[in-house]
Structure formats: structure tokens, C-alpha cells
Design an enzyme around this catalytic site. Structure first.
Site, PDB file in Angstrom:
ATOM      1  N   ALA A   4       2.830   6.371   5.092  1.00 41.19           N
ATOM      2  CA  ALA A   4       2.100   6.259   6.206  1.00 41.19           C
ATOM      3  C   ALA A   4       2.344   7.506   7.262  1.00 41.19           C
ATOM      4  O   ALA A   4       1.354   8.067   7.711  1.00 41.19           O
ATOM      5  CB  ALA A   4       2.346   4.697   6.828  1.00 41.19           C
TER       6      ALA A   4
ATOM      7  N   PHE B 133       0.903  -1.182   0.075  1.00 36.22           N
ATOM      8  CA  PHE B 133       0.063   0.035   0.089  1.00 36.22           C
ATOM      9  C   PHE B 133       0.872   1.102   0.022  1.00 36.22           C
ATOM     10  O   PHE B 133       1.882   1.438   0.941  1.00 36.22           O
ATOM     11  CB  PHE B 133      -0.894  -0.096   1.383  1.00 36.22           C
ATOM     12  CG  PHE B 133      -1.766  -1.279   1.276  1.00 36.22           C
ATOM     13  CD1 PHE B 133      -3.105  -0.917   0.692  1.00 36.22           C
ATOM     14  CD2 PHE B 133      -1.312  -2.367   1.635  1.00 36.22           C
ATOM     15  CE1 PHE B 133      -3.919  -2.083   0.717  1.00 36.22           C
ATOM     16  CE2 PHE B 133      -2.201  -3.479   1.561  1.00 36.22           C
ATOM     17  CZ  PHE B 133      -3.698  -3.376   1.409  1.00 36.22           C
TER      18      PHE B 133
ATOM     19  N   VAL C 189       2.156  -1.916   4.649  1.00 39.94           N
ATOM     20  CA  VAL C 189       1.962  -0.360   4.377  1.00 39.94           C
ATOM     21  C   VAL C 189       3.240   0.403   4.262  1.00 39.94           C
ATOM     22  O   VAL C 189       4.288   0.095   5.269  1.00 39.94           O
ATOM     23  CB  VAL C 189       1.205  -0.032   5.519  1.00 39.94           C
ATOM     24  CG1 VAL C 189       0.788   1.708   5.491  1.00 39.94           C
ATOM     25  CG2 VAL C 189       0.130  -0.817   5.767  1.00 39.94           C
ATOM     26  N   CYS C 190       3.609   1.244   3.112  1.00 42.04           N
ATOM     27  CA  CYS C 190       4.884   1.941   3.282  1.00 42.04           C
ATOM     28  C   CYS C 190       5.090   2.962   4.528  1.00 42.04           C
ATOM     29  O   CYS C 190       4.067   3.668   4.800  1.00 42.04           O
ATOM     30  CB  CYS C 190       4.974   2.721   1.976  1.00 42.04           C
ATOM     31  SG  CYS C 190       6.198   4.090   1.933  1.00 42.04           S
ATOM     32  N   VAL C 191       6.131   2.890   5.126  1.00 42.65           N
ATOM     33  CA  VAL C 191       6.524   3.610   6.271  1.00 42.65           C
ATOM     34  C   VAL C 191       6.449   5.060   6.156  1.00 42.65           C
ATOM     35  O   VAL C 191       5.737   5.724   6.730  1.00 42.65           O
ATOM     36  CB  VAL C 191       7.487   3.090   7.291  1.00 42.65           C
ATOM     37  CG1 VAL C 191       8.987   3.273   6.234  1.00 42.65           C
ATOM     38  CG2 VAL C 191       7.793   3.827   8.604  1.00 42.65           C
TER      39      VAL C 191
END
Lengths: 131, 99, 119
Positions: C82, C39, C77-79
């Protein structure tokens, strides 16, 4: 073996990755966040081609000044790409022509491709990611 | 190569760019709002029919149905379901989403 | 065949996550595997368990959690994306985890196909 500072998924596989930038900068976040993916992919020692087509060519304009809109100017990063071993930068003539631009308007050296050359380049990729 | 287009051809240029840069023999799958282009009487219909001579054109059936367009599909456009979408991805060695 | 999926838009605003979900389900039904979904951009908003859609609507996040649990899908989920958008570990729905962009690149390297869903 990869250098110590190189990311490595352990497989030793090198694939042809094309990043197709089709959007103008600033109006949406895709150009900026797309560039972050390009940099990471290069760290994995993959064969990266970076393509700017359609409104994506606007990302490379000389003289970008973002102070007035108070957002980060990431256009300078394109000039540092060879430091990441990303040397394959392409734009297509059709997209330049449609915007009244020439190679001289761009901040980095690029290869200008015809539609047929662009088609062939795209076809030979293993992975194409478009932003 | 499989090309996937998801935006209405009357709102964005992605279909035009796709048709411009797809090599002969490639497949083009229209999904989401792009399916309108594959319907009779749409302004993109002529473009799609001309492209169908050199490309294989597909449209996602559930997206056509959800938009009341299931009965208006152009001749020469192949309608597929999500399983057909999966098969198209599997059959082609790479794919490009024209976002 | 192994398919990687990249989702670039949040739930409800765009159809991207719905199409990706239906694609993933169909791929699994056909005997393919989806080892990971990544994501990115506003796609990170698919991961929060704080969303409460109306009773008569689908719950995009819950649907991903359930599919992930049933079929062992890694929902990443991409840090950086995010953090920009206020998505933190304590907000994540079951099955989601936050990690780096390297996880996306690995999908491209290791899997047979990478399919992007976005705007």
C-alpha cells in the site's frame, strides 16, 4: 513455544506452504513482493518450500546487475534464505532445459526435480501460493 | 488438488505448465480468459481433450457466456457456475492458481 | 468451511477482483465463511474510496465494503504494498484496514482453504 522473535498466530499449527515462483524478475513486481511473503511465512515457523519453475528460474541467475535499470537487486536475498531457516529450494529440470540453463547458472544450491517429483511435492502441500 | 487457470492459452503458458504438473485425477478449472481453451476449434482444444483422459476439466459458465462461447464447449468439459467453483475448492484439500 | 481469499490485482484493469467477489458471494450463499480477504500487489488499489466509476458500471470497492459489512469480512490491505502505491489510511473505503503480511500467512495457517485471484 516459539522463540521470542518468532511470529506466532497462537495456534501452534505448522502447515506445508509452497511458494511457486513462475515469473521473471524486474519486468513485473511479483518476484520481489513474493519474496517478502516467503520471509514473513518463515517467521511464523511454517514448513516452507520455495519452488522456481517456468520463467521463475530466471530469478536465480548468477551475475544479475540491476544498476543500469535503477531497481533493487533482490537476488542476493536468495543467498540469505538459510538464515531464515528456508532450506527447501527447488527448480524443475524441464524449466532449466527449456531455457538453456543448468544448476551451475544459479546463485543458490537447489534441488533439481523431475516433473513427477514436482507433481508429488505440490500435491502434498497444505497451502500453495503462486507469484 | 484443484488447479485454477485464468489466462488464454494462446497468450500465456500457464495452461501448459498446469497440464504438465497436475497429477492424474486432479481437477483443472478454467476461468476468465482461460475458458477459450475449452471451446471447439481453439488451438488448445486437442490439448484439453487429451488431458481430459487423466484429469477432470471444468470451465466457469459465466465466463464462457460473457465471451460468447457458451455454445462451443468441448465434449468432456464440465461447465460450472460460481457455486460449482466453491464446491470444487471445498472438495479438494488444496488449490493452486496458475497466475 | 473457512475460505481465505488473496487478491493480487487492482479493480477494472483485471477481472481478478470481480471473480473473487463472485466466488466469495457464492461461498457465503453455500454456508461457508470468508473471515478475511487479503489485498496484495496492485490488489491494494481495490481499497481506495477515491474511485468514481461511471454510473452504469459496477463499483468494485463499494461492493467489497458492502459484502464485508453484511458478513463480517475483514478486508486487509498489505502495508508495504500500500505504501509503495500511495494507499493511506485516510483513503480507505469502509471495512478496509491496513496491516502486515502476517495477516496473509495467518489465513493460510488458520483457514481450511486459501484461494488466490490475480493476473
Amino acid at each position: 513455544m516459539s522463540d521470542m522473535d518468532m511470529e506466532d498466530d497462537g495456534s501452534g499449527i505448522v502447515k506445508k506452504f509452497m511458494f511457486l515462483n513462475r515469473k521473471a524478475p524486474h519486468g513485473t513486481v511479483y518476484a520481489l513482493e513474493g519474496l517478502e511473503v516467503v520471509l514473513i511465512t518463515a517467521a511464523f515457523d511454517q514448513d516452507v518450500s520455495l519452488v522456481f519453475t517456468d520463467d521463475g528460474v530466471y530469478q536465480l541467475m548468477k551475475g544479475i546487475d540491476t544498476k543500469g535499470i535503477e531497481v533493487k537487486d533482490f537476488s542476493k536475498t536468495y543467498r540469505a534464505l538459510d538464515g531464515y531457516d528456508i532450506e527447501k529450494l527447488y527448480v524443475d529440470q524441464t524449466s532449466l532445459d527449456a531455457r538453456g540453463l543448468t544448476e551451475d547458472d544459479l546463485i543458490v544450491d537447489v534441488s533439481v526435480l523431475s516433473d513427477d517429483e514436482m507433481k508429488n511435492l505440490m500435491d502434498e502441500q497444505d497451502v500453495v501460493i503462486s507469484f | 488438488m484443484l488447479h485454477i487457470v485464468n489466462k488464454s492459452a494462446t497468450e500465456r503458458s500457464s495452461l501448459d505448465s498446469c497440464l504438465r504438473l497436475a497429477t492424474k485425477g486432479s481437477a483443472v478449472l478454467l476461468i476468465e480468459d482461460a475458458v477459450y481453451a475449452a471451446t471447439k476449434g481453439s488451438s488448445a482444444a486437442a490439448k484439453i481433450q487429451a488431458a481430459a483422459a487423466g484429469l477432470k476439466i471444468y470451465a466457469l459458465g459465466p465466463d464462457l457466456a460473457a465471451r460468447g462461447m457458451a455454445g462451443r464447449v468441448l465434449d468432456g468439459v464440465n461447465v460450472v457456475d460460481y457455486g460449482g467453483f466453491v464446491e470444487l475448492v471445498a472438495e479438494h484439500r488444496n488449490c493452486q492458481s496458475w497466475l | 468451511m473457512q475460505f481465505g481469499i488473496l487478491i493480487n490485482e487492482g479493480p477494472y484493469n483485471h477481472q481478478a477482483s470481480d471473480t473473487a467477489y463472485l466466488f466469495a458471494r457464492a461461498a457465503i450463499e453455500k454456508g461457508h465463511t470468508i473471515p478475511r480477504v487479503f489485498f496484495y500487489h496492485d490488489g491494494v488499489n481495490n481499497s481506495t474510496r477515491m474511485g468514481e466509476p461511471p454510473q452504469d458500471d459496477r463499483n468494485v470497492t463499494t461492493r467489497w465494503s458492502k459484502l464485508a459489512e453484511e458478513h463480517g469480512i475483514d478486508l486487509v490491505v498489505c502495508v508495504a504494498a500500500a505504501l509503495r502505491r500511495g494507499i493511506k489510511d485516510e483513503l480507505l473505503a469502509p471495512g478496509f484496514r491496513i496491516s502486515g503480511l502476517g495477516q496473509l500467512v495467518e489465513m493460510g495457517i488458520q483457514y481450511d482453504r486459501l484461494v488466490t485471484f490475480g493476473d
